[in-house]
Design an enzyme around this catalytic site. Sequence first.
Site, PDB file in Angstrom:
ATOM      1  N   TYR A 173       0.791  -1.140  -0.086  1.00  0.00           N
ATOM      2  CA  TYR A 173       0.147   0.120   0.025  1.00  0.00           C
ATOM      3  C   TYR A 173       0.951   1.322   0.023  1.00  0.00           C
ATOM      4  O   TYR A 173       2.079   1.356  -0.097  1.00  0.00           O
ATOM      5  CB  TYR A 173      -1.073  -0.056   1.150  1.00  0.00           C
ATOM      6  CG  TYR A 173      -1.856  -1.180   1.123  1.00  0.00           C
ATOM      7  CD1 TYR A 173      -3.059  -1.211  -0.054  1.00  0.00           C
ATOM      8  CD2 TYR A 173      -2.016  -2.208   1.857  1.00  0.00           C
ATOM      9  CE1 TYR A 173      -3.717  -2.088  -0.213  1.00  0.00           C
ATOM     10  CE2 TYR A 173      -3.023  -3.203   1.517  1.00  0.00           C
ATOM     11  CZ  TYR A 173      -3.995  -3.056   0.681  1.00  0.00           C
ATOM     12  OH  TYR A 173      -4.708  -4.090   0.306  1.00  0.00           O
ATOM     13  N   ARG A 221       3.264  -1.057  11.029  1.00  0.00           N
ATOM     14  CA  ARG A 221       3.275  -2.615  10.295  1.00  0.00           C
ATOM     15  C   ARG A 221       4.189  -2.369   9.066  1.00  0.00           C
ATOM     16  O   ARG A 221       4.247  -1.522   8.137  1.00  0.00           O
ATOM     17  CB  ARG A 221       1.934  -3.016  10.011  1.00  0.00           C
ATOM     18  CG  ARG A 221       1.972  -4.398   9.618  1.00  0.00           C
ATOM     19  CD  ARG A 221       0.712  -5.008   9.341  1.00  0.00           C
ATOM     20  NE  ARG A 221       0.641  -6.357  10.053  1.00  0.00           N
ATOM     21  CZ  ARG A 221      -0.096  -7.498   9.650  1.00  0.00           C
ATOM     22  NH1 ARG A 221      -1.058  -7.261   8.725  1.00  0.00           N
ATOM     23  NH2 ARG A 221       0.054  -8.558  10.126  1.00  0.00           N
ATOM     24  N   ARG A 320      -5.731 -15.743  10.581  1.00  0.00           N
ATOM     25  CA  ARG A 320      -6.774 -16.572  10.080  1.00  0.00           C
ATOM     26  C   ARG A 320      -6.973 -17.787  11.121  1.00  0.00           C
ATOM     27  O   ARG A 320      -8.011 -18.295  11.079  1.00  0.00           O
ATOM     28  CB  ARG A 320      -6.350 -17.303   8.486  1.00  0.00           C
ATOM     29  CG  ARG A 320      -6.269 -16.296   7.620  1.00  0.00           C
ATOM     30  CD  ARG A 320      -5.222 -16.767   6.286  1.00  0.00           C
ATOM     31  NE  ARG A 320      -4.015 -17.042   6.468  1.00  0.00           N
ATOM     32  CZ  ARG A 320      -3.198 -17.572   5.939  1.00  0.00           C
ATOM     33  NH1 ARG A 320      -3.367 -18.358   4.822  1.00  0.00           N
ATOM     34  NH2 ARG A 320      -1.705 -17.802   6.188  1.00  0.00           N
ATOM     35  N   CYS A 363     -15.036 -17.826   6.881  1.00  0.00           N
ATOM     36  CA  CYS A 363     -13.921 -18.905   6.959  1.00  0.00           C
ATOM     37  C   CYS A 363     -14.573 -20.307   6.172  1.00  0.00           C
ATOM     38  O   CYS A 363     -15.694 -20.399   6.569  1.00  0.00           O
ATOM     39  CB  CYS A 363     -13.595 -19.133   8.316  1.00  0.00           C
ATOM     40  SG  CYS A 363     -12.564 -20.599   8.839  1.00  0.00           S
ATOM     41  N   GLU A 413     -22.779 -42.814   6.843  1.00  0.00           N
ATOM     42  CA  GLU A 413     -21.771 -42.931   5.644  1.00  0.00           C
ATOM     43  C   GLU A 413     -21.719 -44.275   5.342  1.00  0.00           C
ATOM     44  O   GLU A 413     -21.325 -45.177   5.984  1.00  0.00           O
ATOM     45  CB  GLU A 413     -20.411 -42.327   6.569  1.00  0.00           C
ATOM     46  CG  GLU A 413     -19.426 -42.579   5.725  1.00  0.00           C
ATOM     47  CD  GLU A 413     -19.228 -41.700   4.554  1.00  0.00           C
ATOM     48  OE1 GLU A 413     -19.562 -40.655   4.265  1.00  0.00           O
ATOM     49  OE2 GLU A 413     -18.989 -42.278   3.184  1.00  0.00           O
TER      50      GLU A 413
HETATM   51  C1  FMN Z   1      -9.122 -11.686   5.339  1.00  0.00           C
HETATM   52  C2  FMN Z   1      -7.917 -10.988   5.459  1.00  0.00           C
HETATM   53  C3  FMN Z   1      -7.984  -9.657   5.646  1.00  0.00           C
HETATM   54  C4  FMN Z   1      -6.684  -8.779   5.889  1.00  0.00           C
HETATM   55  N1  FMN Z   1      -6.705  -7.607   6.013  1.00  0.00           N
HETATM   56  C5  FMN Z   1      -5.535  -7.019   6.308  1.00  0.00           C
HETATM   57  C6  FMN Z   1      -5.590  -5.436   6.610  1.00  0.00           C
HETATM   58  O1  FMN Z   1      -6.485  -5.019   6.578  1.00  0.00           O
HETATM   59  N2  FMN Z   1      -4.398  -4.911   7.045  1.00  0.00           N
HETATM   60  C7  FMN Z   1      -3.342  -5.752   7.217  1.00  0.00           C
HETATM   61  O2  FMN Z   1      -2.219  -5.044   7.390  1.00  0.00           O
HETATM   62  N3  FMN Z   1      -3.329  -7.019   6.946  1.00  0.00           N
HETATM   63  C8  FMN Z   1      -4.260  -7.710   6.542  1.00  0.00           C
HETATM   64  N4  FMN Z   1      -4.430  -9.073   6.338  1.00  0.00           N
HETATM   65  C9  FMN Z   1      -3.203  -9.751   6.777  1.00  0.00           C
HETATM   66  C10 FMN Z   1      -3.296 -10.331   8.148  1.00  0.00           C
HETATM   67  O3  FMN Z   1      -3.371  -9.266   9.032  1.00  0.00           O
HETATM   68  C11 FMN Z   1      -2.133 -11.444   8.446  1.00  0.00           C
HETATM   69  O4  FMN Z   1      -0.845 -10.530   8.375  1.00  0.00           O
HETATM   70  C12 FMN Z   1      -1.857 -12.554   7.551  1.00  0.00           C
HETATM   71  O5  FMN Z   1      -3.108 -13.098   7.244  1.00  0.00           O
HETATM   72  C13 FMN Z   1      -0.943 -13.494   8.052  1.00  0.00           C
HETATM   73  O6  FMN Z   1      -1.279 -14.149   9.004  1.00  0.00           O
HETATM   74  P1  FMN Z   1      -1.922 -15.378   9.258  1.00  0.00           P
HETATM   75  O7  FMN Z   1      -1.072 -16.338   8.507  1.00  0.00           O
HETATM   76  O8  FMN Z   1      -1.921 -15.762  10.913  1.00  0.00           O
HETATM   77  O9  FMN Z   1      -3.392 -15.219   8.857  1.00  0.00           O
HETATM   78  C14 FMN Z   1      -5.603  -9.651   6.003  1.00  0.00           C
HETATM   79  C15 FMN Z   1      -5.465 -11.098   5.996  1.00  0.00           C
HETATM   80  C16 FMN Z   1      -6.673 -11.639   5.774  1.00  0.00           C
HETATM   81  C17 FMN Z   1      -6.785 -12.988   5.894  1.00  0.00           C
END
Ligand code: FMN
Length: 644
Positions: A173, A221, A320, A363, A413
């Site tokens: 971004y 971040r 997630r 999810c 099943e």
């Molecule tokens: C549905 C979704 C939306 C996300 N939106 C953002 C966001 O708004 N800002 C951001 O910095 N990262 C965003 N991310 C990245 C997550 O914050 C995170 O860094 C990424 O999913 C990796 O972490 P995880 O493996 O625990 O999911 C998003 C991820 C997901 C799955």
Amino acid sequence: MTELDALFSPITIRNTEIPNRAVLPPMGTGLCEKGGRVNDALLAYIKRQARGGAGLLISEITAVHPTGMVAPKQVGAWDDDFLPGLKALAENMRAFGGKAAMQLHHAGRESFYMIKKGKAMGPSAVPSLVYGQAPAEMSIEDIREIVAAFGTAAGRARKAGFDAVEIHGAHGYLITQFLSAISNHRMDEYGGSFENRSRFAIEVAEEVRRNVGDNFPVLFRISAEEYIKNGYTVDDILGILPQLVGAGVDAIHASVGTHGSPAGVTSAPPAFEPGFNVWRARKIKEAAGIPVIAVGRFNDPRPANNAIATGDADFVAFGRQQLCDPDFLQKARENRYEDIRKCIACNQGCIEREMFEGKSVRCAINPETGQELAYPEQPAAQPKTVWIVGSGPAGLIAAYEAGRRGHEVSLFEKEPEAGGNILYACKAPHKEIYGDWIRWQARQVEKAGVPIQTNTKVTADMIADAKPDAVILAIGGEKIIPQIPGIDLPHVYDAWQVLGETAAPGKNALVVGGGLIGMETACFLASKGSSVTLAEQLESSPVPKYTSHGYTLHKYLREKQCIFRFSTAVRKIDTAAVTFAAGEQTEEVSGFDQVVLAVGMKPRNALKRDLEKSGFPHTLVGDALEVRRIMESVEEGARAAWEL
Ligand SMILES: Cc1cc2nc3c(=O)[nH]c(=O)nc-3n(C[C@H](O)[C@H](O)[C@H](O)COP(=O)(O)O)c2cc1C
């Protein structure tokens, strides 16, 4: 004392005590109103997430300026009109004792929404790697306006009752666009050297600090690595850290990847190990000397605890995993690890649904997430007798949800084991975790008091005799058998025989069909040492490379030197050779010791037809209705149970 002492210990950041080290990272939901107003759906979602007990919750991206919106349903923070909604957001995030941070965001060029409106802006007029279109180059006045907007939005966050803010300097971004030499071609003081490219980020951090005052934590971040050809590396990024700290940043959130990074590394698929990005967090922590949040594929609190205990990071974010099981921290506290629904990193319901389908967050394997307002938490007022036929994803979740709500459920099943086609799908490389999930779900069904009656084929007569109050047909799909001369030869098998390991992998295998089943079967064979050729009638595989799973499959087959024959039909199979047809041209190719049919599935029909004939009411769910993904099967199975 638990084995998670490090994870559950408090930490203080700039006078603010954070009760534990688990972080809900920012996740855009697409739940708010068009135009950015917070609504009940978003509040219900975030409150449910907060109930999980994370010490720090970071809001989804909030737009600091209208030109920075990534999508129409992104929470706005650029005007005081948003204050009441932001207040409600903060209140719900803090409802269970966790601290709330608001993420400040500007999308820059990575907004198709702004590109369409002709309002996208970036450091330079360099096209987006995703959308292929260039933004307008920002003037110095534009830069000043956006820096100021970050500051006033931060002040608004404080007014709204947030405990902290996080500046979104990651994922491609606007701030990353300035940092990256790929997107920043400026010749002025904001471009050129890394120091100049860092200027925008530093000015934003200074402005944010100026607006929130001294006594308020500011997080930043960053993508620790761009993870793209010619992108910056973690060693490059270390240079900006002292200046960020000098500008008043209190903690770094060390993410990874940018728009256009291969494999969707930011929300990484199962090919990446849980915690794969921690080593970068450690480097950043050492260079910055302030607390660091590690993130990336964590789906179990134990390795996260370890990352903190060893000093690699100070916090761990579970993105997630929170969507998949908002209660997982509580379950860990109670030593109920076996009850944690672990994220399988499929991305079907969350990030890829939002990015590629323009829909709100869900999810794929937890039907509650994103549907909190519809989710019936309480037992059903009128328990019913329910027959569920089939125990794939749709049948299992239907049985679990119906059992949880107090219905008297019988689950049948016909095979010896529950799980349906997932028992085969999980055989492809990196998909073992899908098998873990479906077996977990089956155990949870039994825990919910529903025995699984395996080896039991249900007929319409059995249903007519038992007269249950409701029938859910989750009988799944069955293989399509293509009418090719030679399919009865002994060296011809189908994908299920190969994946089910009742047929040994050939030395030189031909897979017929390049859809998901064909691609996964080809990967499985390649993983067993087969040389693989894949024939597909379409011009390319219908499995898209832009999804993280699709990318993984294509990459795997490329690395294993699989031969692709696209726009090619298989006309005939002989013992010695296979006849291919591409347009008018035919070609006989010899040397295949195995031919594997993988042309897809269609809804299973027999019982459905019989029930329709007898007129017994029933609800069709999952592949039995139409062959689709886990996401749709789970959603329909759960809904059928909720609507009983
Ligand atoms: C549905 C979704 C939306 C996300 N939106 C953002 C966001 O708004 N800002 C951001 O910095 N990262 C965003 N991310 C990245 C997550 O914050 C995170 O860094 C990424 O999913 C990796 O972490 P995880 O493996 O625990 O999911 C998003 C991820 C997901 C799955």
